[in-house]
Design a protein around this motif. Structure first.
Motif, PDB file in Angstrom:
ATOM      1  N   LEU A 195       0.803  -1.239  -0.029  1.00  8.16           N
ATOM      2  CA  LEU A 195       0.039  -0.049  -0.055  1.00  8.16           C
ATOM      3  C   LEU A 195       0.645   1.336  -0.104  1.00  8.16           C
ATOM      4  O   LEU A 195       0.447   2.290  -0.602  1.00  8.16           O
ATOM      5  CB  LEU A 195      -0.885   0.080   1.150  1.00  8.16           C
ATOM      6  N   VAL A 196       1.797   1.214   0.763  1.00  9.62           N
ATOM      7  CA  VAL A 196       2.724   2.488   0.643  1.00  9.62           C
ATOM      8  C   VAL A 196       3.549   2.580  -0.547  1.00  9.62           C
ATOM      9  O   VAL A 196       3.653   3.899  -1.138  1.00  9.62           O
ATOM     10  CB  VAL A 196       3.807   2.233   1.872  1.00  9.62           C
ATOM     11  N   ILE A 252       2.594  -2.676   6.543  1.00  9.21           N
ATOM     12  CA  ILE A 252       3.656  -1.889   5.945  1.00  9.21           C
ATOM     13  C   ILE A 252       4.092  -2.875   4.602  1.00  9.21           C
ATOM     14  O   ILE A 252       4.422  -2.463   3.411  1.00  9.21           O
ATOM     15  CB  ILE A 252       4.731  -1.728   6.833  1.00  9.21           C
ATOM     16  N   GLY A 253       4.163  -4.164   4.930  1.00 15.53           N
ATOM     17  CA  GLY A 253       4.732  -5.152   3.815  1.00 15.53           C
ATOM     18  C   GLY A 253       3.609  -5.458   2.611  1.00 15.53           C
ATOM     19  O   GLY A 253       2.643  -4.763   2.821  1.00 15.53           O
ATOM     20  N   PRO A 254       3.942  -6.528   1.953  1.00 14.62           N
ATOM     21  CA  PRO A 254       2.921  -6.829   1.120  1.00 14.62           C
ATOM     22  C   PRO A 254       1.800  -7.375   1.425  1.00 14.62           C
ATOM     23  O   PRO A 254       1.670  -8.362   2.512  1.00 14.62           O
ATOM     24  CB  PRO A 254       3.726  -7.822   0.163  1.00 14.62           C
ATOM     25  N   SER A 255       0.588  -7.215   0.912  1.00 12.63           N
ATOM     26  CA  SER A 255      -0.631  -7.595   1.182  1.00 12.63           C
ATOM     27  C   SER A 255      -1.352  -8.820   0.294  1.00 12.63           C
ATOM     28  O   SER A 255      -1.057  -8.426  -0.879  1.00 12.63           O
ATOM     29  CB  SER A 255      -1.677  -6.383   1.356  1.00 12.63           C
TER      30      SER A 255
END
Lengths: 119, 195
Positions: free
Chosen positions: B39-40, B92-95
């Motif tokens: 998302l970031v 913060i990481g991959p979803s």
């Protein structure tokens, strides 16, 4: 459009400077990793451990962001207003005062409700 | 949507080439926004898309709009989006669960919207052309826009201030349940995480 050539040159120069520095650091820099080096950099203070499950930030940041965005929009209107002020005269002044006063009402409301205090 | 002057599709000017290149960058960044798993990163790709779009405005000699794009969208809207990611429980990481079941509906809506926009814009600006940088006498400059905005568009401008007022009051109503600064400290422990 010729006005933007110096800006483009400056952007290219700064991008090139950053790229060259990264390249030199990757090629010539010694790579001795330790714990302190691998820690996240938080402006020199001890890094705050990340809460389990990601964690959330206080909602107060939302108010700060909204304050910023609203007054950003307000200020952006001041620029064309100032640039054409001579043509607008007193009518333009009244318009802008009305605009600023309306937004300031919101500011006073937030201030009185303690929205500007962090804790 | 750039409509070329005098139908010179065979020999595009430098301005038109730059416009198309910036459009390609915008489109690629926009595709990355919706396809990235982080998302970031999506928010950061949005910066690239908005920035290239500002470049498009600049090429079309809409100077003020270009810098408004940079200041408001790149500067403020993306910050608000990043704050939104921070404030919700977004990872913060991959979803892995970013794709919902709405993908076909989204495709239909996107294609329909693109069709409407392309039709309207091509139809509306069929005979218009992008003024060359030399010929344009500051049509998109701050002074021209200011004169038009504060003379012909007074009511929308003043209505905007009410909209901004509503946005700020909405923000504080959402983020603060307390009434005054005195009660803020007393209830702080309970009201912190919710909202």
């Amino acid at each position: 459009m010729e006005l933007y050539v110096p800006i483009l040159v400056l952007a290219a120069l700064s991008a090139g400077f950053a790229a060259v520095n990264l390249l030199i650091a990757a090629v010539a820099g010694p790579k001795r990793y330790n714990r302190a080096k691998l820690e996240a950099y938080e402006c020199g203070i001890e890094p705050t451990p990340q809460p389990v499950g990601g964690g959330r930030f206080p909602i107060k940041y939302y108010l700060t962001a909204m304050l910023f965005i609203v007054f950003d929009i307000e200020i952006i209107f001041l620029y064309p207003w100032a640039a054409s002020f001579d043509r607008l005269g007193i009518f333009g002044l009244v318009e802008m005062v009305l605009f600023i006063v309306t937004v300031l009402v919101a500011y006073v409301y937030i201030w009185r409700r303690g929205g500007l205090e962090w804790d | 949507m750039t409509v070329l002057a005098e139908g010179s599709y065979a020999s595009p000017t430098g301005q038109e080439i730059v416009f198309v290149l910036l459009g390609v960058v915008t489109l690629a960044a926009a595709v990355l926004v919706v396809t990235t798993r982080r998302l970031v990163h999506a928010a950061l790709w949005l910066v690239v898309a908005f920035g290239a779009l500002a470049g498009c405005y600049l090429v079309m000699s809409a100077e003020l709009v270009a810098w408004v794009q940079v200041l408001i969208y790149v500067g403020a809207v993306v910050v608000l989006l990043l704050f939104g990611i921070m404030l919700t429980r977004a990872p913060i990481g991959p979803s892995t669960d970013l794709d919902g079941a709405n993908r076909p509906a989204a495709v239909v809506v996107a294609v329909a919207l693109a069709g409407v926009l392309v039709t309207v814009i091509v139809d509306g600006f069929r005979t218009a052309y992008v003024p060359s940088a030399r010929a344009s006498s500051g049509a998109g400059s701050a002074e021209t826009i200011g004169a038009a905005l504060f003379r012909d568009w007074v009511l929308p401008f003043e209505a905007l201030s009410v909209l901004l007022l509503a946005a700020l009051i909405g923000a504080i109503v959402l983020s603060r349940r307390e009434i005054g600064p005195a009660e803020t400290d007393a209830r702080r422990g309970g009201g912190e995480g919710e909202g």
